[in-house]
Write an enzyme that holds these catalytic residues in place. Structure first.
Site, PDB file in Angstrom:
ATOM      1  CD  GLU A 100      19.232 -20.326  20.088  1.00 34.75           C
ATOM      2  OE1 GLU A 100      20.097 -19.462  20.203  1.00 34.75           O
ATOM      3  OE2 GLU A 100      19.483 -21.541  19.934  1.00 34.75           O
ATOM      4  CG  ASP A 101      21.148 -17.086  17.645  1.00 32.77           C
ATOM      5  OD1 ASP A 101      20.574 -18.141  17.987  1.00 32.77           O
ATOM      6  OD2 ASP A 101      22.133 -17.097  16.887  1.00 32.77           O
ATOM      7  CG  ASP A 104      16.815 -21.514   9.780  1.00 34.31           C
ATOM      8  OD1 ASP A 104      15.864 -21.449   9.000  1.00 34.31           O
ATOM      9  OD2 ASP A 104      17.988 -21.533   9.385  1.00 34.31           O
ATOM     10  CG  PHE A 153      23.308 -16.925   5.812  1.00 31.17           C
ATOM     11  CD1 PHE A 153      23.199 -18.307   5.839  1.00 31.17           C
ATOM     12  CD2 PHE A 153      24.201 -16.314   6.695  1.00 31.17           C
ATOM     13  CE1 PHE A 153      23.967 -19.067   6.722  1.00 31.17           C
ATOM     14  CE2 PHE A 153      24.974 -17.063   7.568  1.00 31.17           C
ATOM     15  CZ  PHE A 153      24.855 -18.442   7.584  1.00 31.17           C
ATOM     16  NE  ARG A 166      29.793 -17.181  16.774  1.00 35.46           N
ATOM     17  CZ  ARG A 166      28.801 -18.037  16.553  1.00 35.46           C
ATOM     18  NH1 ARG A 166      27.557 -17.632  16.645  1.00 35.46           N
ATOM     19  NH2 ARG A 166      29.049 -19.295  16.243  1.00 35.46           N
TER      20      ARG A 166
HETATM   21  C1  PRP Z   1      21.626 -21.596  15.268  1.00 33.21           C
HETATM   22  C2  PRP Z   1      20.716 -20.954  16.301  1.00 33.21           C
HETATM   23  C3  PRP Z   1      19.851 -22.081  16.759  1.00 33.21           C
HETATM   24  C4  PRP Z   1      19.753 -22.950  15.533  1.00 33.21           C
HETATM   25  C5  PRP Z   1      18.473 -22.675  14.865  1.00 33.21           C
HETATM   26  O1  PRP Z   1      22.710 -22.151  15.922  1.00 33.21           O
HETATM   27  O2  PRP Z   1      21.437 -20.392  17.365  1.00 33.21           O
HETATM   28  O3  PRP Z   1      20.432 -22.807  17.812  1.00 33.21           O
HETATM   29  O4  PRP Z   1      20.834 -22.593  14.652  1.00 33.21           O
HETATM   30  O5  PRP Z   1      18.360 -23.496  13.737  1.00 33.21           O
HETATM   31  P1  PRP Z   1      17.140 -24.494  13.553  1.00 33.21           P
HETATM   32  O6  PRP Z   1      15.896 -23.745  13.956  1.00 33.21           O
HETATM   33  O7  PRP Z   1      17.189 -24.807  12.089  1.00 33.21           O
HETATM   34  O8  PRP Z   1      17.390 -25.702  14.395  1.00 33.21           O
HETATM   35  P2  PRP Z   1      23.996 -22.676  15.151  1.00 33.21           P
HETATM   36  O9  PRP Z   1      23.879 -24.137  14.926  1.00 33.21           O
HETATM   37  O10 PRP Z   1      24.215 -21.817  13.931  1.00 33.21           O
HETATM   38  O11 PRP Z   1      25.150 -22.461  16.200  1.00 33.21           O
HETATM   39  P3  PRP Z   1      25.676 -21.136  16.915  1.00 33.21           P
HETATM   40  O12 PRP Z   1      24.627 -20.725  17.917  1.00 33.21           O
HETATM   41  O13 PRP Z   1      26.929 -21.577  17.558  1.00 33.21           O
HETATM   42  O14 PRP Z   1      25.895 -20.078  15.869  1.00 33.21           O
END
Ligand code: PRP
Length: 179
Positions: A100-101, A104, A153, A166
């Protein structure tokens, strides 16, 4: 106005990221090289990190992807994610490594690890490039973390703002919106 005008500063350069991904790959290799794991990328943000991590792993493994929409009722506080693209292969009996990236609030990954754990894998662990612990709501931590970051952010290296940025090869902090 240039498309990068909303960028405040670079947080990690491409060289810093590459060096850290090298280290993460060494750890993952050490732990998984004889386990034939399934690496699961969570779309979309993980795709750049996944591609770079994968190409440093010289042992047998499978790759699959899931997509989720967070959050089902539109509020982060619900913590309910909806799977919009499921895995192509069954993970029962497999050693699963989620890639995962960013973590949060932790709600997405808390839910997802639960969903995957219910499918009978041999193990489920989490490899996350960025961790923002100051925002955590759900109790979860990564088994492999690239960088711990402040509450800003961030975009680039797969991470977006409204689907933009991205493709930046570095990770940057956006200017506060409204500037
Ligand atoms: C981001 C990230 C995680 C999530 C983390 O995805 O890739 O999946 O948010 O947030 P959290 O810990 O508050 O749950 P996002 O919904 O931005 O979608 P993306 O991967 O398509 O950018």
């Amino acid at each position: 106005m240039a498309w990068t005008d909303q960028i405040d500063r670079v947080l990690f350069t491409r060289e810093q990221i590459a060096a850290r991904v090298d280290e993460l790959a060494r750890q993952v290799r050490h732990d998984y090289c004889s386990l034939n794991p399934t690496l699961i990328g969570i779309l979309t943000g993980s795709f750049v990190f996944m591609a770079d991590l994968l190409r440093r792993l010289d042992f047998d493994l499978q790759v699959d992807f899931m997509a989720v929409s967070s959050y089902e009722d539109g509020t982060a506080s619900s913590g309910k994610v909806r799977i919009t693209k499921d895995l192509d292969r069954d993970v029962a009996g497999k050693h699963v490594l989620i890639v995962e990236d960013i973590i949060d609030t932790g709600q997405t990954l808390k839910q997802l690890t639960g969903v995957l754990a219910d499918r009978g894998p041999a193990s489920v662990r989490l490899c996350c490039l960025l961790d923002k612990p100051s925002r955590r709501v759900a109790e979860i931590s990564a088994d492999y973390t690239g960088f711990t970051i402040p509450d800003a952010f961030v975009v680039g290296y797969g991470l977006d703002y409204a689907q933009a940025y991205r493709h930046l090869p570095y990770i940057a902090v956006l200017k506060p919106q409204g500037d």
